[in-house]
Design a protein around this motif. Structure first.
Motif, PDB file in Angstrom:
ATOM      1  N   ILE A  98       0.838  -1.195   0.000  1.00  0.00           N
ATOM      2  CA  ILE A  98       0.000   0.000   0.000  1.00  0.00           C
ATOM      3  C   ILE A  98       0.876   1.250   0.000  1.00  0.00           C
ATOM      4  O   ILE A  98       1.706   1.439   0.888  1.00  0.00           O
ATOM      5  CB  ILE A  98      -0.919   0.045   1.239  1.00  0.00           C
ATOM      6  CG1 ILE A  98      -1.836  -1.172   1.277  1.00  0.00           C
ATOM      7  CG2 ILE A  98      -1.750   1.321   1.235  1.00  0.00           C
ATOM      8  CD1 ILE A  98      -2.765  -1.192   2.482  1.00  0.00           C
ATOM      9  N   GLY A  99       0.686   2.099  -0.993  1.00  0.00           N
ATOM     10  CA  GLY A  99       1.356   3.390  -1.009  1.00  0.00           C
ATOM     11  C   GLY A  99       0.458   4.443  -0.375  1.00  0.00           C
ATOM     12  O   GLY A  99      -0.765   4.318  -0.394  1.00  0.00           O
ATOM     13  N   ILE A 100       1.074   5.484   0.185  1.00  0.00           N
ATOM     14  CA  ILE A 100       0.288   6.538   0.828  1.00  0.00           C
ATOM     15  C   ILE A 100       1.083   7.842   0.797  1.00  0.00           C
ATOM     16  O   ILE A 100       2.303   7.836   1.002  1.00  0.00           O
ATOM     17  CB  ILE A 100      -0.094   6.132   2.275  1.00  0.00           C
ATOM     18  CG1 ILE A 100      -1.069   7.110   2.892  1.00  0.00           C
ATOM     19  CG2 ILE A 100       1.135   5.902   3.134  1.00  0.00           C
ATOM     20  CD1 ILE A 100      -1.762   6.561   4.143  1.00  0.00           C
ATOM     21  N   ILE A 101       0.411   8.943   0.498  1.00  0.00           N
ATOM     22  CA  ILE A 101       1.131  10.207   0.372  1.00  0.00           C
ATOM     23  C   ILE A 101       1.476  10.778   1.752  1.00  0.00           C
ATOM     24  O   ILE A 101       0.809  10.489   2.740  1.00  0.00           O
ATOM     25  CB  ILE A 101       0.328  11.241  -0.450  1.00  0.00           C
ATOM     26  CG1 ILE A 101      -1.044  11.507   0.161  1.00  0.00           C
ATOM     27  CG2 ILE A 101       0.197  10.784  -1.896  1.00  0.00           C
ATOM     28  CD1 ILE A 101      -1.820  12.616  -0.556  1.00  0.00           C
ATOM     29  N   PRO A 102       2.531  11.620   1.836  1.00  0.00           N
ATOM     30  CA  PRO A 102       3.017  12.122   3.136  1.00  0.00           C
ATOM     31  C   PRO A 102       2.025  12.974   3.907  1.00  0.00           C
ATOM     32  O   PRO A 102       2.132  13.063   5.133  1.00  0.00           O
ATOM     33  CB  PRO A 102       4.257  12.943   2.750  1.00  0.00           C
ATOM     34  CG  PRO A 102       4.707  12.383   1.448  1.00  0.00           C
ATOM     35  CD  PRO A 102       3.454  11.986   0.738  1.00  0.00           C
ATOM     36  N   THR A 103       1.071  13.615   3.224  1.00  0.00           N
ATOM     37  CA  THR A 103       0.108  14.444   3.948  1.00  0.00           C
ATOM     38  C   THR A 103      -1.090  13.641   4.458  1.00  0.00           C
ATOM     39  O   THR A 103      -2.037  14.216   4.996  1.00  0.00           O
ATOM     40  CB  THR A 103      -0.399  15.609   3.063  1.00  0.00           C
ATOM     41  OG1 THR A 103      -0.960  15.077   1.853  1.00  0.00           O
ATOM     42  CG2 THR A 103       0.742  16.559   2.741  1.00  0.00           C
ATOM     43  N   ILE A 104      -1.024  12.319   4.307  1.00  0.00           N
ATOM     44  CA  ILE A 104      -2.032  11.416   4.871  1.00  0.00           C
ATOM     45  C   ILE A 104      -1.388  10.413   5.819  1.00  0.00           C
ATOM     46  O   ILE A 104      -1.943  10.099   6.879  1.00  0.00           O
ATOM     47  CB  ILE A 104      -2.793  10.662   3.757  1.00  0.00           C
ATOM     48  CG1 ILE A 104      -3.570  11.633   2.878  1.00  0.00           C
ATOM     49  CG2 ILE A 104      -3.734   9.617   4.339  1.00  0.00           C
ATOM     50  CD1 ILE A 104      -4.284  10.961   1.709  1.00  0.00           C
ATOM     51  N   ALA A 105      -0.212   9.923   5.458  1.00  0.00           N
ATOM     52  CA  ALA A 105       0.403   8.793   6.160  1.00  0.00           C
ATOM     53  C   ALA A 105       0.474   8.942   7.681  1.00  0.00           C
ATOM     54  O   ALA A 105       0.034   8.042   8.411  1.00  0.00           O
ATOM     55  CB  ALA A 105       1.794   8.523   5.582  1.00  0.00           C
ATOM     56  N   PRO A 106       1.006  10.042   8.236  1.00  0.00           N
ATOM     57  CA  PRO A 106       1.172  10.096   9.697  1.00  0.00           C
ATOM     58  C   PRO A 106      -0.149  10.112  10.465  1.00  0.00           C
ATOM     59  O   PRO A 106      -0.188   9.761  11.645  1.00  0.00           O
ATOM     60  CB  PRO A 106       1.934  11.411   9.924  1.00  0.00           C
ATOM     61  CG  PRO A 106       2.479  11.798   8.593  1.00  0.00           C
ATOM     62  CD  PRO A 106       1.522  11.261   7.594  1.00  0.00           C
ATOM     63  N   MET A 149      -4.421   8.341  -1.727  1.00  0.00           N
ATOM     64  CA  MET A 149      -3.948   9.657  -2.140  1.00  0.00           C
ATOM     65  C   MET A 149      -5.151  10.548  -2.444  1.00  0.00           C
ATOM     66  O   MET A 149      -6.300  10.129  -2.301  1.00  0.00           O
ATOM     67  CB  MET A 149      -3.064   9.520  -3.386  1.00  0.00           C
ATOM     68  CG  MET A 149      -3.736   8.754  -4.510  1.00  0.00           C
ATOM     69  SD  MET A 149      -2.719   8.578  -5.978  1.00  0.00           S
ATOM     70  CE  MET A 149      -2.941  10.192  -6.709  1.00  0.00           C
ATOM     71  N   ALA A 150      -4.866  11.782  -2.825  1.00  0.00           N
ATOM     72  CA  ALA A 150      -5.930  12.695  -3.227  1.00  0.00           C
ATOM     73  C   ALA A 150      -6.412  12.324  -4.624  1.00  0.00           C
ATOM     74  O   ALA A 150      -5.615  11.995  -5.502  1.00  0.00           O
ATOM     75  CB  ALA A 150      -5.427  14.136  -3.197  1.00  0.00           C
ATOM     76  N   GLY A 270      -8.923   8.978  -1.587  1.00  0.00           N
ATOM     77  CA  GLY A 270      -9.398   7.679  -2.042  1.00  0.00           C
ATOM     78  C   GLY A 270      -8.275   6.689  -2.244  1.00  0.00           C
ATOM     79  O   GLY A 270      -7.097   6.997  -2.050  1.00  0.00           O
ATOM     80  N   MET A 271      -8.673   5.482  -2.601  1.00  0.00           N
ATOM     81  CA  MET A 271      -7.726   4.430  -2.970  1.00  0.00           C
ATOM     82  C   MET A 271      -7.705   4.317  -4.483  1.00  0.00           C
ATOM     83  O   MET A 271      -8.731   4.511  -5.145  1.00  0.00           O
ATOM     84  CB  MET A 271      -8.160   3.079  -2.377  1.00  0.00           C
ATOM     85  CG  MET A 271      -7.947   2.948  -0.894  1.00  0.00           C
ATOM     86  SD  MET A 271      -8.624   1.369  -0.283  1.00  0.00           S
ATOM     87  CE  MET A 271      -7.661   0.159  -1.212  1.00  0.00           C
ATOM     88  N   ILE A 272      -6.550   4.000  -5.034  1.00  0.00           N
ATOM     89  CA  ILE A 272      -6.453   3.754  -6.467  1.00  0.00           C
ATOM     90  C   ILE A 272      -5.715   2.445  -6.687  1.00  0.00           C
ATOM     91  O   ILE A 272      -4.885   2.036  -5.877  1.00  0.00           O
ATOM     92  CB  ILE A 272      -5.750   4.906  -7.212  1.00  0.00           C
ATOM     93  CG1 ILE A 272      -4.311   5.084  -6.721  1.00  0.00           C
ATOM     94  CG2 ILE A 272      -6.513   6.207  -7.034  1.00  0.00           C
ATOM     95  CD1 ILE A 272      -3.530   6.085  -7.545  1.00  0.00           C
ATOM     96  N   TRP A 273      -6.043   1.785  -7.770  1.00  0.00           N
ATOM     97  CA  TRP A 273      -5.316   0.569  -8.166  1.00  0.00           C
ATOM     98  C   TRP A 273      -5.488   0.351  -9.662  1.00  0.00           C
ATOM     99  O   TRP A 273      -6.345   0.975 -10.306  1.00  0.00           O
ATOM    100  CB  TRP A 273      -5.795  -0.642  -7.378  1.00  0.00           C
ATOM    101  CG  TRP A 273      -7.257  -0.984  -7.474  1.00  0.00           C
ATOM    102  CD1 TRP A 273      -7.887  -1.692  -8.467  1.00  0.00           C
ATOM    103  CD2 TRP A 273      -8.276  -0.639  -6.534  1.00  0.00           C
ATOM    104  NE1 TRP A 273      -9.216  -1.808  -8.204  1.00  0.00           N
ATOM    105  CE2 TRP A 273      -9.494  -1.185  -7.029  1.00  0.00           C
ATOM    106  CE3 TRP A 273      -8.297   0.058  -5.317  1.00  0.00           C
ATOM    107  CZ2 TRP A 273     -10.716  -1.049  -6.355  1.00  0.00           C
ATOM    108  CZ3 TRP A 273      -9.505   0.205  -4.654  1.00  0.00           C
ATOM    109  CH2 TRP A 273     -10.687  -0.342  -5.165  1.00  0.00           C
ATOM    110  N   ARG A 274      -4.660  -0.517 -10.222  1.00  0.00           N
ATOM    111  CA  ARG A 274      -4.759  -0.822 -11.646  1.00  0.00           C
ATOM    112  C   ARG A 274      -6.102  -1.501 -11.937  1.00  0.00           C
ATOM    113  O   ARG A 274      -6.522  -2.380 -11.190  1.00  0.00           O
ATOM    114  CB  ARG A 274      -3.615  -1.740 -12.089  1.00  0.00           C
ATOM    115  CG  ARG A 274      -2.228  -1.125 -11.961  1.00  0.00           C
ATOM    116  CD  ARG A 274      -1.152  -2.076 -12.457  1.00  0.00           C
ATOM    117  NE  ARG A 274      -1.193  -3.362 -11.765  1.00  0.00           N
ATOM    118  CZ  ARG A 274      -0.667  -3.587 -10.552  1.00  0.00           C
ATOM    119  NH1 ARG A 274      -0.061  -2.604  -9.903  1.00  0.00           N
ATOM    120  NH2 ARG A 274      -0.743  -4.780 -10.000  1.00  0.00           N
TER     121      ARG A 274
END
Length: 299
Positions: A98-106, A149-150, A270-274
């Motif tokens: 799972i990837g997550i952007i820095p402005t959400i992760a913490p 991510m956004a 939201g979540m994104i995936w292929r």
């Protein structure tokens, strides 16, 4: 006669990504001489060099560049074959990247991990924090299963699964707490603190302030939201942060929080995936779990 194996391909992909034998060996959990031997063996099988070796780094040859692109496609397809088998299991088990952007992760990641561990005890969660463009590329390269991510992702090959929407709030020095809340035009006249380039939240803040092209002279940049908030507390300027960050980032800073005037700035998370990911149904269910968990903690 020797043939190309998946092991060869994974080692070469690590080398192509890292551009350095030592870093590629560490990423592959083998010794550098062993990795070098595997790459040499691969080049011998192919009958042509894939890398140009320098004293401090490597460069891919023309063949190496083309080969690297095809290798990524092959490894992604192989991983998706494994996902087909995993998709047959309920509940989901095995590795989930799972990837997550820095402005959400913490702010959200700890509750996500706790919640998913409860629902999927056999799931091996592998979170990775990175900026949006890196996550998008890793998704397309098959290095991630999903990312938070956004939205929107603006990529036709990816599925966007909306989770929730949150507001941005204004952070200003505590001494300014009773002053009128500035509108976007007023913010453009203030010393505005922003994240560095590469963060989507920076672009969203600039959009709200209707700032495009060259930045105003008084704009200053920081590497993280915590840095920006501490700078505000020191009286250097003002900033915008997502609502989920308020509790953590403002607890030790001399700042005041204000809600902006309507229409208030927001972002969709939201979540994104292929779209080709065999785990799409399971990822949709995970999204519903995260959405419910977010509501339970007051989001």
């Amino acid at each position: 006669m020797n043939t190309v194996t998946l092991k060869h391909l994974r080692y070469f992909e690590a080398l192509a990504q890292n551009g350095h034998f030592g870093r590629a060996a560490a990423a592959s959990a083998i010794s550098q001489p062993a990795l070098s031997l595997q790459i040499k063996e691969l080049e011998t099988i192919l009958g042509a060099p894939l890398v140009e070796r320098g004293s401090r780094q490597i460069w891919l040859t023309s063949l190496g560049e083309v080969f690297a692109s095809r290798v990524r496609e092959i490894l992604r397809a192989v991983d998706e074959l494994g996902d087909l088998a995993r998709a047959a299991y309920s509940p989901l088990l095995g590795r989930l990247r799972i990837g997550i952007i820095p402005t959400i992760a913490p702010y959200l990641l700890p509750s996500i991990i706790k919640t998913l561990n409860t629902h999927y005890p056999a799931l091996d969660l592998r979170p990775r924090e990175a900026v949006t463009q890196k996550l998008l590329q890793d998704l397309k390269d098959g290095k991630l299963d999903t990312a938070i991510m956004a939205l929107p992702s603006a990529d036709p090959s990816l599925h966007d699964e909306a989770l929730f929407t949150e507001e941005f709030v204004l952070v200003r020095p505590r001494a300014d707490a009773k002053k009128p809340v500035p509108n976007p035009a007023s913010l453009r006249e203030m010393r505005l603190l922003l994240l560095e380039e590469g963060h989507c939240f920076r672009d969203q803040a600039l959009s709200f302030c209707k700032i495009s092209g060259a930045l105003p002279r008084d704009v200053m940049e920081g590497s993280a939201l915590s840095t920006l908030v501490q700078m505000v507390g020191a009286g250097i300027g003002v900033t915008l942060i997502p609502e989920m960050a308020v509790a953590i980032e403002t607890r030790s800073a001399a700042v005041a929080i204000a809600r902006l005037s309507h229409p208030r700035p927001t972002r969709a998370i939201g979540m994104i995936w292929r779209k080709t990911n065999p785990l799409s149904d399971q990822l949709t269910h995970i999204g519903s779990i995260i959405r419910a968990a977010r509501q339970d903690i007051g989001g």
